[in-house]
Design an enzyme around this catalytic site. Structure first.
Site, PDB file in Angstrom:
ATOM      1  N   ASP A 100       0.854  -1.176   0.000  1.00 48.88           N
ATOM      2  CA  ASP A 100       0.000   0.000   0.000  1.00 48.88           C
ATOM      3  C   ASP A 100       0.899   1.238   0.000  1.00 48.88           C
ATOM      4  O   ASP A 100       1.693   1.432   0.913  1.00 48.88           O
ATOM      5  CB  ASP A 100      -0.898  -0.003   1.241  1.00 48.88           C
ATOM      6  N   ASP A 202      -2.869   4.644  -2.416  1.00 50.68           N
ATOM      7  CA  ASP A 202      -3.931   5.227  -1.610  1.00 50.68           C
ATOM      8  C   ASP A 202      -4.271   6.641  -2.078  1.00 50.68           C
ATOM      9  O   ASP A 202      -3.377   7.467  -2.270  1.00 50.68           O
ATOM     10  CB  ASP A 202      -3.477   5.247  -0.143  1.00 50.68           C
ATOM     11  N   GLU A 244      -6.071   4.231  -6.237  1.00 49.35           N
ATOM     12  CA  GLU A 244      -7.380   4.461  -5.626  1.00 49.35           C
ATOM     13  C   GLU A 244      -7.804   5.902  -5.873  1.00 49.35           C
ATOM     14  O   GLU A 244      -7.034   6.830  -5.643  1.00 49.35           O
ATOM     15  CB  GLU A 244      -7.319   4.212  -4.115  1.00 49.35           C
ATOM     16  N   HIS A 318     -11.163  -2.565   3.184  1.00 49.55           N
ATOM     17  CA  HIS A 318     -10.994  -2.170   4.584  1.00 49.55           C
ATOM     18  C   HIS A 318     -11.753  -0.897   4.940  1.00 49.55           C
ATOM     19  O   HIS A 318     -11.861  -0.562   6.125  1.00 49.55           O
ATOM     20  CB  HIS A 318      -9.506  -1.970   4.877  1.00 49.55           C
ATOM     21  N   ASP A 319     -12.256  -0.168   3.942  1.00 44.34           N
ATOM     22  CA  ASP A 319     -13.015   1.060   4.183  1.00 44.34           C
ATOM     23  C   ASP A 319     -14.517   0.864   4.040  1.00 44.34           C
ATOM     24  O   ASP A 319     -15.273   1.830   4.200  1.00 44.34           O
ATOM     25  CB  ASP A 319     -12.584   2.152   3.193  1.00 44.34           C
TER      26      ASP A 319
END
Length: 548
Positions: A100, A202, A244, A318-319
């Site tokens: 990430d 990210d 993302e 995860h969000d």
């Protein structure tokens, strides 16, 4: 013309949230040795690469998305030797590790920021985004942070405000500074040389922000920076890059991942996720599931990237809440709806991503009290809404549907203490349904969710029509059924999935009626398609037809 085939066109990704995956030392926090000990689970599934949420050194204000040292491992997760061992053991199983990359912001504990906030003339001061106070002495403007509160914080030592689009502990980096960009590219190269398989980037669309122009996402320099990043750190390597973006649209997607752009391989877009949010109150007030709207959005992205670029396929990360709770039925039809949702996502064109626990149909946690939550976003928004007069039980109801903690409860491995996740006290409570929903129990069931996911992963790996076939939507306005075709070199795959909790009848297009080879089914095998078919709740099937 589609881009030449790459290894990740046939691979399935798997996201590990390391804090919640497997604890090896009893401190209640998942770690790298724990993940390494569970690699055989991922290998059995057929996973091609793991997207690993941040394990870098961090104060953990935002669970690792606030990085204090990009070249060190947080002690609670292990050591750099543990990281190297994970990379090697994963590679031995044919699994790549995708890190990430969080470079829109750093931690306020990063040495760069410590120097930046102490000395206005330090070179690192310009690694961040500073502005003088407004004439009234307040913040430079009224923009708000994603996690609540103003997006500007004052630092008396330098007499200026710094920008943080998330929390004050996550100051935004100034990508206009070439020295900062060079530091980032050097760090990326350092990780790639250690043998990782790529990066998930990210909120990457924020790095091109035009602060004074009021543009936070997809600013004028975004793609210039991404092309420079590709040239300086990514080009010539057999890796995968996923960006993302919460703002990427059908109109801008190919700017990121068009084959001639020299930027990224694919983007995580959230159009299908945001479609289910309340227009004014956002994620904490989700709308009832609208199957037609959901599939229209999914189908639109399939069409937009049909001949160029590449789709990322997912419903959970995860969000986001657990997909069987958000889009399916986590009660009586949990197993069947978990399979149905997986069939829709995995049989479209693109690279599918499994979020840990999805492969056994894990559900939302449904906490009763705010003190059970650990997520910074949830806690901050709770404080704001309570102050605004929202009853606590109303906020909890929304959080139970959409809080990020729903997907962050520990992985449920078995029916033992703490679901086999830890021998200590877990950092967040285990979902109490773990005795019924766990890997060991599901693995023992040949008709379980895990077996179904294993078959889906194998279909993409072994069948050209699944990995590469063009997508064709059918029955786009049916209120319950998601239906589409995949075609490749004379082979046609027909997919029909009832995402409703009641039976549904569909009229089969004449051109695909007839006999076929059943590849996958959630209820019973079907070997032919008549003029009409009746699907029971959450029934899905895929037939391989010899019709191009």
């Amino acid at each position: 013309m589609q881009s030449p085939e790459r290894w990740w066109h046939r691979a399935t990704g798997y996201q590990v949230y390391p804090r919640s995956f497997q604890d090896s030392n009893g401190d209640g926090i998942g770690d790298l040795p724990g993940l390494t000990s569970r690699l055989d689970h991922l290998s059995d599934l057929g996973i091609g690469f793991v997207w690993l949420s941040p394990v870098y050194a961090s104060p953990m204000a935002d669970m690792g998305y606030d990085i204090a040292d990009y070249r060190a491992i947080a002690p609670e997760f292990g050591t750099m030797e543990d990281m190297d061992h994970l990379i090697a053991e994963a590679r031995a199983r044919g699994i790549g590790i995708v890190m990430d990359l969080v470079v829109n912001h750093s931690s306020d504990a990063h040495p760069w920021f410590r120097k930046a906030r102490a000395f206005r003339d330090a070179p690192e001061h310009d690694y961040y985004i500073w502005r003088d106070a407004a004439p009234d002495g307040g913040p430079p403007d009224g923009r708000r942070a994603a996690f609540g509160g103003p997006a500007w914080t004052f630092v008396p030592e330098v007499g200026r405000y710094y920008l943080h689009l998330f929390s004050p502990a996550q100051p935004d980096l100034n990508w206009q500074n070439p020295r900062l960009r060079a530091e980032v590219y050097d760090m990326m190269t350092w990780w790639l040389d250690r043998g990782i398989a790529g990066f998930r980037m990210d909120v990457i669309s924020l790095i091109g922000k035009d602060v004074d122009g009021g543009i936070d996402e997809e600013g004028p320099d975004l793609h210039t920076f991404l092309q420079e990043m590709h040239r300086e750190a990514l080009a010539g390597r057999d890796i995968v890059t996923i960006g993302e973006s919460w703002s990427v649209s059908l109109d801008t997607a190919l700017l990121y991942c068009g084959r001639d752009r020299g930027e990224l391989d694919m983007v995580f877009q959230f159009s299908h996720i945001k479609e289910g949010w309340d227009e004014k109150l956002g994620k904490f007030r989700p709308k009832p599931l609208d199957i037609v709207a959901l599939k229209h959005t999914l189908f639109a992205w399939q069409e937009a990237l049909a001949d160029d670029g590449w789709n990322s396929l997912f419903l959970t990360n995860h969000d986001l809440p657990r997909q069987v709770s958000r889009y399916g039925d986590d009660g009586v039809y949990r197993v069947r709806s978990a399979k149905a949702l997986a069939m829709v996502i995995h049989l479209m064109k693109g690279t599918p991503f499994i979020y840990q626990g999805e492969e056994i149909g894990m559900t939302n946690a449904r906490f009763d009290r705010i003190d059970q939550y650990r997520d910074l976003e949830t806690l901050n928004h709770y404080a704001e809404q309570i102050e605004a007069g929202v009853p606590p039980q109303d906020f909890i109801a929304g959080a139970n549907a959409t809080s990020r903690d729903n997907s962050r409860t520990p992985m449920q491995w078995d029916a033992g203490p703490h679901a086999g996740f830890t021998t200590g006290a877990p950092w967040i409570e285990v979902n109490p349904n773990f005795p019924e929903i766990n890997v060991a129990r599901d693995r023992a069931d040949p008709e379980g969710v895990l077996a179904f996911y294993r078959d889906l992963v194998a279909l993409r790996r072994d069948h050209d029509v699944v990995a590469l076939g063009r997508f064709e939507a059918i029955l786009p306005d049916h209120p319950q059924v998601v239906a589409f075709l995949r075609r490749h070199e004379g082979t046609c795959l027909a997919v029909f999935v009832n995402l409703g909790a009641s039976p549904a009848e569909v009229e089969i297009p004449q051109g695909i009626q007839g006999d076929g080879t059943p590849l996958l089914h959630t209820v019973e095998a079907r070997g032919s398609l008549g003029a009409t078919e009746r699907l029971v709740p959450y029934e899905g099937f895929a037939l391989l037809l010899d019709k191009g």
